[in-house]
Design a protein around this motif. Structure first.
Motif, PDB file in Angstrom:
ATOM      1  N   LYS A  67       0.882  -1.307   0.144  1.00 23.85           N
ATOM      2  CA  LYS A  67       0.104   0.190   0.107  1.00 23.85           C
ATOM      3  C   LYS A  67       0.965   1.492  -0.072  1.00 23.85           C
ATOM      4  CE  LYS A  67      -4.141  -1.811   2.325  1.00 23.85           C
ATOM      5  NZ  LYS A  67      -5.429  -2.685   3.115  1.00 23.85           N
ATOM      6  N   VAL A  68       1.946   1.103   0.628  1.00 25.97           N
ATOM      7  CA  VAL A  68       2.531   2.256   0.764  1.00 25.97           C
ATOM      8  C   VAL A  68       3.508   2.550  -0.926  1.00 25.97           C
ATOM      9  CG1 VAL A  68       4.928   3.287   1.969  1.00 25.97           C
ATOM     10  CG2 VAL A  68       3.494   2.023   3.328  1.00 25.97           C
ATOM     11  N   ILE A  69       3.644   1.771  -1.050  1.00 30.41           N
ATOM     12  CA  ILE A  69       4.123   1.367  -2.713  1.00 30.41           C
ATOM     13  C   ILE A  69       3.360   2.239  -3.894  1.00 30.41           C
ATOM     14  CG2 ILE A  69       5.612   0.411  -4.440  1.00 30.41           C
ATOM     15  CD1 ILE A  69       6.831   0.617  -1.685  1.00 30.41           C
ATOM     16  N   ILE A  70       1.856   1.808  -3.575  1.00 28.05           N
ATOM     17  CA  ILE A  70       0.802   2.017  -4.385  1.00 28.05           C
ATOM     18  C   ILE A  70       0.655   4.003  -4.480  1.00 28.05           C
ATOM     19  CG2 ILE A  70      -1.265   1.907  -4.832  1.00 28.05           C
ATOM     20  CD1 ILE A  70      -1.676  -0.753  -3.907  1.00 28.05           C
ATOM     21  N   ASP A  71       0.709   4.206  -3.265  1.00 28.29           N
ATOM     22  CA  ASP A  71       0.581   5.421  -2.739  1.00 28.29           C
ATOM     23  C   ASP A  71       1.698   6.082  -3.555  1.00 28.29           C
ATOM     24  OD1 ASP A  71      -1.547   4.865  -1.371  1.00 28.29           O
ATOM     25  OD2 ASP A  71      -0.306   4.716   0.862  1.00 28.29           O
ATOM     26  N   ASP A  72       2.937   6.035  -2.927  1.00 21.37           N
ATOM     27  CA  ASP A  72       4.230   6.988  -3.261  1.00 21.37           C
ATOM     28  C   ASP A  72       4.231   6.779  -4.448  1.00 21.37           C
ATOM     29  OD1 ASP A  72       5.132   6.838  -0.958  1.00 21.37           O
ATOM     30  OD2 ASP A  72       6.403   5.157  -0.860  1.00 21.37           O
ATOM     31  N   GLU A  73       3.663   5.369  -5.977  1.00 23.96           N
ATOM     32  CA  GLU A  73       3.643   5.470  -7.088  1.00 23.96           C
ATOM     33  C   GLU A  73       2.711   6.378  -8.008  1.00 23.96           C
ATOM     34  OE1 GLU A  73       5.907   4.007  -9.784  1.00 23.96           O
ATOM     35  OE2 GLU A  73       6.682   3.513  -8.127  1.00 23.96           O
ATOM     36  N   VAL A  74       2.139   6.299  -6.938  1.00 27.08           N
ATOM     37  CA  VAL A  74       0.792   7.270  -7.362  1.00 27.08           C
ATOM     38  C   VAL A  74       0.897   8.534  -7.618  1.00 27.08           C
ATOM     39  CG1 VAL A  74      -2.246   7.364  -7.490  1.00 27.08           C
ATOM     40  CG2 VAL A  74      -1.379   5.202  -7.322  1.00 27.08           C
ATOM     41  N   GLN A  75       1.104   8.919  -6.081  1.00 22.23           N
ATOM     42  CA  GLN A  75       1.984  10.739  -6.497  1.00 22.23           C
ATOM     43  C   GLN A  75       2.994  10.988  -7.017  1.00 22.23           C
ATOM     44  OE1 GLN A  75       0.407  12.788  -4.340  1.00 22.23           O
ATOM     45  NE2 GLN A  75      -0.431  11.073  -3.295  1.00 22.23           N
ATOM     46  N   ARG A  76       3.975   9.985  -7.423  1.00 19.41           N
ATOM     47  CA  ARG A  76       4.796  10.839  -8.033  1.00 19.41           C
ATOM     48  C   ARG A  76       4.027  10.363  -9.704  1.00 19.41           C
ATOM     49  NH1 ARG A  76       7.588   7.660 -11.702  1.00 19.41           N
ATOM     50  NH2 ARG A  76       6.221   6.111 -11.684  1.00 19.41           N
ATOM     51  N   ILE A  77       3.297   9.763  -9.883  1.00 22.11           N
ATOM     52  CA  ILE A  77       2.689   9.870 -10.885  1.00 22.11           C
ATOM     53  C   ILE A  77       1.834  11.253 -11.913  1.00 22.11           C
ATOM     54  CG2 ILE A  77       0.496   8.754 -13.339  1.00 22.11           C
ATOM     55  CD1 ILE A  77       2.556   5.938 -11.846  1.00 22.11           C
ATOM     56  N   LEU A  78       1.354  11.468 -10.289  1.00 20.78           N
ATOM     57  CA  LEU A  78       0.717  12.580  -9.966  1.00 20.78           C
ATOM     58  C   LEU A  78       1.193  14.092 -10.157  1.00 20.78           C
ATOM     59  CD1 LEU A  78      -2.494  11.242  -7.299  1.00 20.78           C
ATOM     60  CD2 LEU A  78      -2.317  11.894 -10.199  1.00 20.78           C
ATOM     61  N   MET A  79       2.303  13.699 -10.299  1.00 23.32           N
ATOM     62  CA  MET A  79       3.263  14.834 -10.287  1.00 23.32           C
ATOM     63  C   MET A  79       3.367  15.918 -11.286  1.00 23.32           C
ATOM     64  SD  MET A  79       5.823  15.102  -6.654  1.00 23.32           S
ATOM     65  CE  MET A  79       6.191  16.424  -6.336  1.00 23.32           C
ATOM     66  N   THR A  80       3.255  14.563 -11.857  1.00 18.36           N
ATOM     67  CA  THR A  80       3.618  14.869 -13.892  1.00 18.36           C
ATOM     68  C   THR A  80       3.118  14.744 -14.455  1.00 18.36           C
ATOM     69  OG1 THR A  80       4.470  12.148 -13.941  1.00 18.36           O
ATOM     70  CG2 THR A  80       6.563  13.751 -13.382  1.00 18.36           C
ATOM     71  N   VAL A  89       2.338   1.118 -12.197  1.00 21.73           N
ATOM     72  CA  VAL A  89       2.045   1.332 -10.855  1.00 21.73           C
ATOM     73  C   VAL A  89       2.233  -0.712 -10.477  1.00 21.73           C
ATOM     74  CG1 VAL A  89       0.529   1.138  -8.519  1.00 21.73           C
ATOM     75  CG2 VAL A  89       0.336   2.721 -10.205  1.00 21.73           C
ATOM     76  N   ILE A  90       1.041  -1.268 -10.913  1.00 24.29           N
ATOM     77  CA  ILE A  90       1.186  -2.892 -11.084  1.00 24.29           C
ATOM     78  C   ILE A  90       2.307  -3.582 -11.136  1.00 24.29           C
ATOM     79  CG2 ILE A  90       0.741  -4.735 -12.190  1.00 24.29           C
ATOM     80  CD1 ILE A  90      -2.033  -3.392 -12.220  1.00 24.29           C
ATOM     81  N   ARG A  91       3.039  -2.772 -13.119  1.00 28.67           N
ATOM     82  CA  ARG A  91       4.564  -3.302 -12.925  1.00 28.67           C
ATOM     83  C   ARG A  91       5.610  -2.967 -11.924  1.00 28.67           C
ATOM     84  NH1 ARG A  91       4.546  -0.096 -17.942  1.00 28.67           N
ATOM     85  NH2 ARG A  91       2.867  -1.365 -19.208  1.00 28.67           N
ATOM     86  N   GLU A  92       5.561  -1.725 -11.130  1.00 23.92           N
ATOM     87  CA  GLU A  92       6.488  -1.380  -9.537  1.00 23.92           C
ATOM     88  C   GLU A  92       6.598  -2.316  -8.941  1.00 23.92           C
ATOM     89  OE1 GLU A  92       9.573   0.412  -7.722  1.00 23.92           O
ATOM     90  OE2 GLU A  92       8.781   0.425 -10.286  1.00 23.92           O
ATOM     91  N   TYR A 109      -8.587   0.026  -3.935  1.00 20.44           N
ATOM     92  CA  TYR A 109      -7.141   0.734  -3.267  1.00 20.44           C
ATOM     93  C   TYR A 109      -7.240   1.731  -2.766  1.00 20.44           C
ATOM     94  CZ  TYR A 109      -3.723   2.060  -0.014  1.00 20.44           C
ATOM     95  OH  TYR A 109      -2.939   2.334   1.141  1.00 20.44           O
ATOM     96  N   TRP A 110      -7.205   2.805  -3.772  1.00 20.24           N
ATOM     97  CA  TRP A 110      -6.769   3.313  -4.390  1.00 20.24           C
ATOM     98  C   TRP A 110      -7.906   4.669  -3.821  1.00 20.24           C
ATOM     99  CZ3 TRP A 110      -3.344   7.183  -3.386  1.00 20.24           C
ATOM    100  CH2 TRP A 110      -3.157   8.779  -3.373  1.00 20.24           C
ATOM    101  N   ASN A 111      -8.998   4.190  -4.546  1.00 17.69           N
ATOM    102  CA  ASN A 111     -10.198   4.871  -4.875  1.00 17.69           C
ATOM    103  C   ASN A 111     -10.962   5.037  -3.051  1.00 17.69           C
ATOM    104  OD1 ASN A 111     -10.162   6.208  -7.307  1.00 17.69           O
ATOM    105  ND2 ASN A 111     -10.879   3.697  -8.005  1.00 17.69           N
ATOM    106  N   LEU A 112     -10.888   3.591  -2.834  1.00 17.76           N
ATOM    107  CA  LEU A 112     -10.959   3.956  -1.540  1.00 17.76           C
ATOM    108  C   LEU A 112     -10.383   4.894  -0.048  1.00 17.76           C
ATOM    109  CD1 LEU A 112     -13.462   2.725   0.238  1.00 17.76           C
ATOM    110  CD2 LEU A 112     -11.436   0.767   0.887  1.00 17.76           C
ATOM    111  N   LYS A 113      -8.891   4.862  -0.437  1.00 21.83           N
ATOM    112  CA  LYS A 113      -8.648   5.790   0.506  1.00 21.83           C
ATOM    113  C   LYS A 113      -8.924   7.287   0.360  1.00 21.83           C
ATOM    114  CE  LYS A 113      -3.940   6.713   1.748  1.00 21.83           C
ATOM    115  NZ  LYS A 113      -2.665   7.110   1.516  1.00 21.83           N
ATOM    116  N   TYR A 114      -8.994   7.162  -1.469  1.00 19.00           N
ATOM    117  CA  TYR A 114      -8.654   9.302  -2.171  1.00 19.00           C
ATOM    118  C   TYR A 114      -9.954   9.546  -1.470  1.00 19.00           C
ATOM    119  CZ  TYR A 114      -9.979  12.668  -4.788  1.00 19.00           C
ATOM    120  OH  TYR A 114      -9.632  13.203  -5.698  1.00 19.00           O
ATOM    121  N   PHE A 115     -11.533   8.235  -1.769  1.00 22.30           N
ATOM    122  CA  PHE A 115     -12.496   9.404  -1.074  1.00 22.30           C
ATOM    123  C   PHE A 115     -12.721   8.979   0.281  1.00 22.30           C
ATOM    124  CE2 PHE A 115     -13.126   7.944  -5.618  1.00 22.30           C
ATOM    125  CZ  PHE A 115     -14.268   9.459  -6.150  1.00 22.30           C
ATOM    126  N   ARG A 116     -12.511   7.869   0.870  1.00 25.03           N
ATOM    127  CA  ARG A 116     -12.024   8.173   2.472  1.00 25.03           C
ATOM    128  C   ARG A 116     -11.978   9.209   3.340  1.00 25.03           C
ATOM    129  NH1 ARG A 116     -10.227   2.211   4.670  1.00 25.03           N
ATOM    130  NH2 ARG A 116     -12.670   1.256   4.579  1.00 25.03           N
TER     131      ARG A 116
END
Length: 156
Positions: A67-80, A89-92, A109-116
Motif C-alpha cells: 500500500k505504501v508503494i502504491i501511494d508513492d507511485e500514484v503520487q509520483r505519477i500525479l506530479m508529472t 503502478v502494477i509493474r512497480e 484500494y486507491w479510490n477507497l483511500k482517496y474518497f475516505r
C-alpha cells in the motif's frame, strides 16, 4: 433481479487467450475481443474470465508495504501527469514483490483511500461551518454593553 449465469466453453476460452495475445496491449482490449466474439459476453465478463484463464494474478490482500508503494507511485505519477497510469503502478509492485496484482485491486484500494480522505475533510469542514454558525459573531452586541431596550429599567 439476478443475472443469467454465464458459461464459457473451451472454444470461448481459446478465443479469449488468442485475442489477448494480439490485443492485450490495447486500452479497449475487452471491447475489441467482445466484438470479435459476436458480443456473446459483456466486456467485464471477458475481463474476469481472462483473470481466471491466466492465473497470474495474486489474490492475496495488499499488505502494508504494498500500500505504501502504491501511494508513492500514484503520487509520483500525479506530479508529472493528470492521469494515473495503473500499469506502471502494477509493474512497480511486480518488480519489488514478484507478485502481479489485478488492476482492479490496486484501483479499488486507491479510490477507497482517496474518497475516505475526501469524506473526512468534508465532514471536518461541515463541522467547522456548523460551529461558526452556532457561535455569536462578537461579544460587543448592545445586550452585552447593557444598552438593550428590552432590559432597561422603566418604573412606569
Amino acid at each position: 433481479m439476478h443475472s443469467k449465469a454465464v458459461y464459457f466453453t473451451e472454444e470461448d476460452d481459446n478465443m479469449i487467450i488468442k485475442h489477448m495475445k494480439i490485443y492485450g496491449k490495447f486500452t479497449n482490449r475487452f471491447v475489441i475481443i467482445n466484438g470479435l466474439m459476436n458480443e456473446k459476453f459483456t466486456n467485464s465478463q471477458i475481463s474476469e474470465r481472462k483473470l481466471y484463464l491466466f492465473q497470474l494474478v495474486c489474490k492475496d490482500d495488499l499488505g502494508y508495504y504494498k500500500k505504501v508503494i502504491i501511494d508513492d507511485e500514484v503520487q509520483r505519477i500525479l506530479m508529472t501527469s493528470v492521469k494515473i497510469r495503473w500499469r506502471e503502478v502494477i509493474r512497480e509492485l511486480f518488480r519489488l514483490f514478484g507478485k502481479l496484482y489485478s488492476e482492479n485491486k490496486v484501483k479499488n484500494y486507491w479510490n477507497l483511500k482517496y474518497f475516505r480522505s475526501k469524506m473526512k475533510k468534508d465532514i471536518k469542514n461541515d463541522a467547522k461551518k456548523a460551529n461558526e454558525k452556532s457561535k455569536p459573531k462578537s461579544c460587543s452586541s448592545n445586550y452585552s454593553k447593557g444598552k438593550s431596550k428590552e432590559h432597561e429599567f422603566n418604573p412606569y
